[in-house]
Scaffold this motif. Structure first.
Motif, short mmCIF file in Angstrom:
data_model
loop_
_atom_site.label_atom_id
_atom_site.label_comp_id
_atom_site.label_asym_id
_atom_site.label_seq_id
_atom_site.Cartn_x
_atom_site.Cartn_y
_atom_site.Cartn_z
N ASP A 345 0.88 -1.35 0.11
CA ASP A 345 0.08 0.02 -0.11
C ASP A 345 1.11 1.29 0.01
OD1 ASP A 345 -1.63 1.88 0.33
OD2 ASP A 345 -2.34 1.46 2.58
N THR A 346 1.08 1.76 -1.14
CA THR A 346 2.15 3.15 -1.33
C THR A 346 1.32 4.39 -0.86
OG1 THR A 346 1.36 3.06 -3.76
CG2 THR A 346 3.43 1.87 -3.02
N GLU A 347 -0.04 4.21 -0.57
CA GLU A 347 -0.54 5.38 -0.24
C GLU A 347 -0.55 5.46 1.56
OE1 GLU A 347 -1.93 7.78 -1.86
OE2 GLU A 347 -1.16 6.29 -3.65
N ALA A 348 0.06 4.38 2.22
CA ALA A 348 0.14 4.30 3.62
C ALA A 348 0.92 5.48 4.11
CB ALA A 348 0.65 3.03 3.93
N ALA A 349 0.53 6.07 5.13
CA ALA A 349 1.26 7.08 5.80
C ALA A 349 2.71 6.92 5.86
CB ALA A 349 0.67 7.46 7.08
N ILE A 350 3.22 5.67 6.31
CA ILE A 350 4.50 5.38 6.56
C ILE A 350 5.11 5.40 5.24
CG2 ILE A 350 4.47 2.72 6.27
CD1 ILE A 350 6.79 4.85 8.63
N VAL A 351 4.58 5.01 4.19
CA VAL A 351 5.39 5.10 2.91
C VAL A 351 5.57 6.42 2.58
CG1 VAL A 351 4.88 4.34 0.47
CG2 VAL A 351 4.67 2.74 2.37
N GLN A 352 4.37 7.45 2.55
CA GLN A 352 4.19 8.75 2.19
C GLN A 352 5.46 9.33 3.07
OE1 GLN A 352 1.43 10.42 0.36
NE2 GLN A 352 0.82 8.45 -0.36
N LEU A 353 5.53 8.98 4.24
CA LEU A 353 6.56 9.69 4.98
C LEU A 353 7.99 9.56 4.73
CD1 LEU A 353 7.16 11.51 7.53
CD2 LEU A 353 6.80 9.47 9.07
N ALA A 354 8.14 8.20 4.54
CA ALA A 354 9.54 7.67 4.01
C ALA A 354 9.94 8.60 2.75
CB ALA A 354 9.61 6.22 3.80
N ARG A 355 9.08 8.70 1.69
CA ARG A 355 9.12 9.28 0.61
C ARG A 355 9.56 10.58 0.69
NH1 ARG A 355 7.84 6.33 -4.15
NH2 ARG A 355 5.87 5.17 -3.98
N ARG A 356 8.65 11.55 1.46
CA ARG A 356 8.99 12.66 1.91
C ARG A 356 10.25 12.87 2.71
NH1 ARG A 356 3.97 13.07 3.97
NH2 ARG A 356 4.84 13.54 5.92
N SER A 357 10.71 12.10 3.50
CA SER A 357 12.10 12.18 4.29
C SER A 357 13.16 12.16 3.16
CB SER A 357 12.03 11.35 5.43
OG SER A 357 10.93 11.26 6.14
N TYR A 358 13.00 11.09 2.51
CA TYR A 358 13.86 10.75 1.55
C TYR A 358 14.33 11.87 0.55
CZ TYR A 358 16.66 8.74 -2.15
OH TYR A 358 17.80 8.61 -3.32
N ASP A 360 13.62 15.18 1.24
CA ASP A 360 14.06 16.14 2.17
C ASP A 360 15.57 16.08 2.14
OD1 ASP A 360 14.04 18.00 3.97
OD2 ASP A 360 12.68 16.99 5.55
N VAL A 361 15.91 14.72 2.61
CA VAL A 361 17.43 14.70 2.91
C VAL A 361 18.26 14.26 1.84
CG1 VAL A 361 16.91 13.70 5.40
CG2 VAL A 361 17.30 12.02 3.42
N THR A 362 17.89 14.04 0.43
CA THR A 362 18.81 13.86 -0.73
C THR A 362 18.24 14.78 -1.73
OG1 THR A 362 17.17 12.15 -1.45
CG2 THR A 362 18.75 11.31 -0.04
N GLY A 363 17.17 15.15 -1.79
CA GLY A 363 16.69 16.23 -2.94
C GLY A 363 16.19 15.42 -4.08
N GLY A 364 16.38 14.03 -3.89
CA GLY A 364 15.97 13.16 -5.13
C GLY A 364 14.42 12.66 -4.60
N SER A 365 14.15 11.57 -5.26
CA SER A 365 12.82 10.84 -5.16
C SER A 365 13.27 9.29 -5.14
CB SER A 365 11.74 11.22 -5.83
OG SER A 365 12.11 11.22 -7.20
N LEU A 366 12.51 8.56 -4.28
CA LEU A 366 12.69 7.18 -4.51
C LEU A 366 12.11 6.51 -5.40
CD1 LEU A 366 12.18 6.15 -0.72
CD2 LEU A 366 14.05 5.44 -1.82
N LEU A 419 15.11 10.29 9.97
CA LEU A 419 13.98 11.11 10.05
C LEU A 419 12.67 10.64 9.89
CD1 LEU A 419 14.38 14.30 9.86
CD2 LEU A 419 13.94 14.38 7.44
N THR A 420 12.46 9.62 9.26
CA THR A 420 11.07 9.09 9.19
C THR A 420 10.70 8.20 10.55
OG1 THR A 420 11.77 8.31 6.95
CG2 THR A 420 9.94 7.15 8.24
N MET A 421 11.65 7.69 11.22
CA MET A 421 11.58 7.64 12.39
C MET A 421 11.31 8.56 13.68
SD MET A 421 14.09 4.57 14.94
CE MET A 421 15.08 4.91 13.75
#
Ligand SMILES: [Zn+2]
Length: 430
Positions: A345-358, A360-366, A419-421
C-alpha cells in the motif's frame, strides 16, 4: 497524526547521522565478515545481539518453531532444522508513549557466494572500491540493517529517543522460506508500521509490489546401463532436462501480457522459473541413475503459491508421459518458499513519510520498484494488515559475483530512516 519534528531536533539528528558515518561503514564490514548462509547464521545473529546491546537494548532470542507455524497461511515447508538458529529481536520502550510504534526488520541470511574464485576480492572480506563496499550480503541486506541501527543510534546521540515502541527484528531464512520473519511477527506485538530496508536495483528504490515464489525439487530415478547399451537404460539427467524444459514452457506462458498484473506493467519478464541446482549421475560412461533439480518458480499477482504448486504438479505429471521418461520414477517435493505475491500500500502514511523524508534529505525521489523477487514484507502486509515501507540503498549484483552497495546511497537511506523514525514515533529527551 503526531506533531511534526522540531527543527532543532531534526538538525541534531541529521548531524548525528553524519557523525556516525564511519561507525556505520565499520559496522557493515563487521556484519559482512559473518558468512551467514543457510544454517550458518549464528555469527551474524550474535553480532546483531551485540549491536542491540550496544544501543542499550536487551536482545531476546525468538525461536522458529515449525510445529507452531505450520497452520499459518504464510508458512513454508522447512529445508533444515531450526535448532541453534534463533532470530534476535530487541525492543525500545519510551518513557511516555505518545507517538506511533514501529518495527525495523532485516534478514541476516545471505545466499551462497557462488564461484568464490570469480570474485575480485573474497566474498566475506569486505573491500571498499570507488565508494562501494563489496562482499556477499553487503547489499542484501546488511547495509539496510546497519542503516536502521545507525538511525536509532543517531537519535540517541542527539540526546533523544523515539517516543513510541520501536522493535528491531533480525531474522533468518528470508532467502528460502521467510519462516524467521513469520516467527518474529507472531511472537511480537503488532505495531503501527514496518520499515524493511531491502536494497534497490542499482538505485535507491521503494518496493511497490513483489512476486510470490515457490520452490520445488524434482528427483528422477532412471535405469542404469553401460553407454554401449544406452537404449536399454533410462538416463535420469536427460529425463530431468525434459521436465525442466516443460517448466520453462510454463514460464513463457506465465509471462504472457494478459497475465501480468498492472503493478508490473513495463517490467520485462517478471515471472521467472529458475533451474537453480542440479545434481546427479555417477560416471561419464554410465547412463545416469538419478538426478535431482531444484527450482524456483515466480508467482504473479492474481495467482497464489498454492495454485502454482498445483500447476507444477500437473506439468510434472504430464512430462512423465513423455516417451523418454517411460519407466522413470519421478518424485516431486515442495520445500522452502511457498510464498504468495503482494502489492504494498504505497498510499500508507509510513510510505508517504518515507518518500517525503528521502526527498528532504537527498533532494531526489525514491524510485518505484515492482520486484521480481520477494522480501519479508509480505507477512506484515498480507497477514497482519500492517503497512510496510520497504526501501533501501543502491545495490548491484546481489545473489551474483562481486555484490556491492553504494556507501553514499546507504548514508542517504540512513538519514531517511532516522528522519522517518523521528517523525513517525516522535521523540522525547533522554
Ligand atoms: Zn534481501
Amino acid at each position: 497524526m503526531t506533531q511534526s519534528l522540531d527543527p532543532g531536533a531534526r538538525r541534531a539528528i541529521l548531524e548525528a547521522v553524519d557523525a556516525l558515518r564511519d561507525w556505520s561503514v565499520t559496522t557493515l564490514a563487521g556484519l559482512v565478515r559473518c558468512p551467514s548462509v543457510l544454517g550458518q547464521e549464528h555469527s551474524a545473529l550474535e553480532e546483531m545481539a551485540r549491536l542491540y546491546a550496544g544501543l542499550g537494548l536487551e536482545p531476546r532470542r525468538v525461536p522458529t518453531l515449525p510445529e507452531q507455524l505450520a497452520g499459518h497461511p504464510g508458512f513454508s515447508p522447512p529445508l533444515i532444522s531450526y535448532a541453534g538458529r534463533d532470530n534476535v529481536v530487541a525492543v525500545h520502550r519510551p518513557r511516555a508513549s505518545t507517538g506511533r510504534s514501529l518495527v525495523l526488520q532485516g534478514h541476516v541470511d545471505v545466499v551462497p557466494e557462488g564461484a568464490a574464485d570469480m570474485w575480485e576480492t573474497p566474498p566475506y572480506e569486505p573491500a571498499i572500491r570507488d565508494g562501494r563496499m563489496y562482499g556477499r550480503g553487503a547489499g542484501d541486506m546488511k547495509a539496510g540493517i546497519v542503516s536502521y541501527l545507525t538511525a536509532f543510534k543517531a537519535i540517541q546521540l542527539a540526546g533523544l529517543q523515539p517516543a513510541a515502541e520501536v522493535q528491531m527484528q533480525s531474522v533468518i531464512e528470508e532467502e528460502c522460506s521467510g519462516n524467521g520473519a513469520l516467527a518474529c511477527m507472531l511472537a511480537m506485538p503488532k505495531s503501527d508500521a514496518v520499515i524493511i530496508p531491502e536494497p534497490g536495483p542499482g538505485l535507491d528504490a521503494l518496493y511497490t509490489a513483489e512476486v510470490g515464489v515457490v520452490w520445488a525439487w524434482v528427483t528422477v530415478s532412471g535405469r542404469p546401463a553401460h553407454v554401449r547399451d544406452m537404449q536399454a537404460g533410462l538416463n535420469a539427467i536427460e529425463a530431468a532436462q525434459i521436465i525442466g524444459e516443460a517448466l520453462k514452457a510454463y514460464e513463457r506462458e506465465m509471462n504472457d501480457g494478459s497475465r501480468i498484473h498492472p503493478a508490473f506493467r513495463g517490467v520485462n519478464h517478471p515471472v521467472n522459473v529458475n533451474l537453480g541446482t542440479i545434481e546427479g549421475g555417477e560416471w561419464n560412461s554410465s547412463v545416469a541413475t538419478r538426478c535431482r533439480i531444484g527450482l524456483r518458480i515466480g508467482v504473479m499477482m492474481g495467482y497464489t503459491a498454492a495454485q502454482t504448486r498445483a500447476d507444477v504438479e500437473r506439468i510434472v505429471e504430464q512430462a512423465k508421459q513423455h516417451e523418454r521418461l517411460r519407466g522413470a520414477q519421478v518424485k516431486l517435493e515442495f520445500k522452502g518458499f511457498m510464498a504468495d505475491p503482494c502489492v504494498f500500500d504505497t498510499e500508507a502514511a509510513i510510505v508517504q513519510l518515507a518518500r517525503r523524508s528521502y526527498t528532504d534529505v537527498t533532494g531526489g525521489s525514491l524510485r518505484d520498484y515492482p520486484a521480481t523477487g520477494l522480501t519479508d514484507g509480505r507477512f506484515f502486509a498480507l497477514y497482519q494488515g500492517t503497512p510496510v515501507a520497504c526501501f533501501g540503498p543502491d545495490a548491484v549484483d546481489i545473489h551474483g559475483i562481486d555484490e556491492n552497495v553504494g556507501l553514499d546511497s546507504m548514508h542517504g537511506i540512513t538519514r531517511t530512516i532516522a528522519l522517518t523514525m523521528a517523525e513517525w514515533c516522535g521523540v522525547e529527551k533522554v
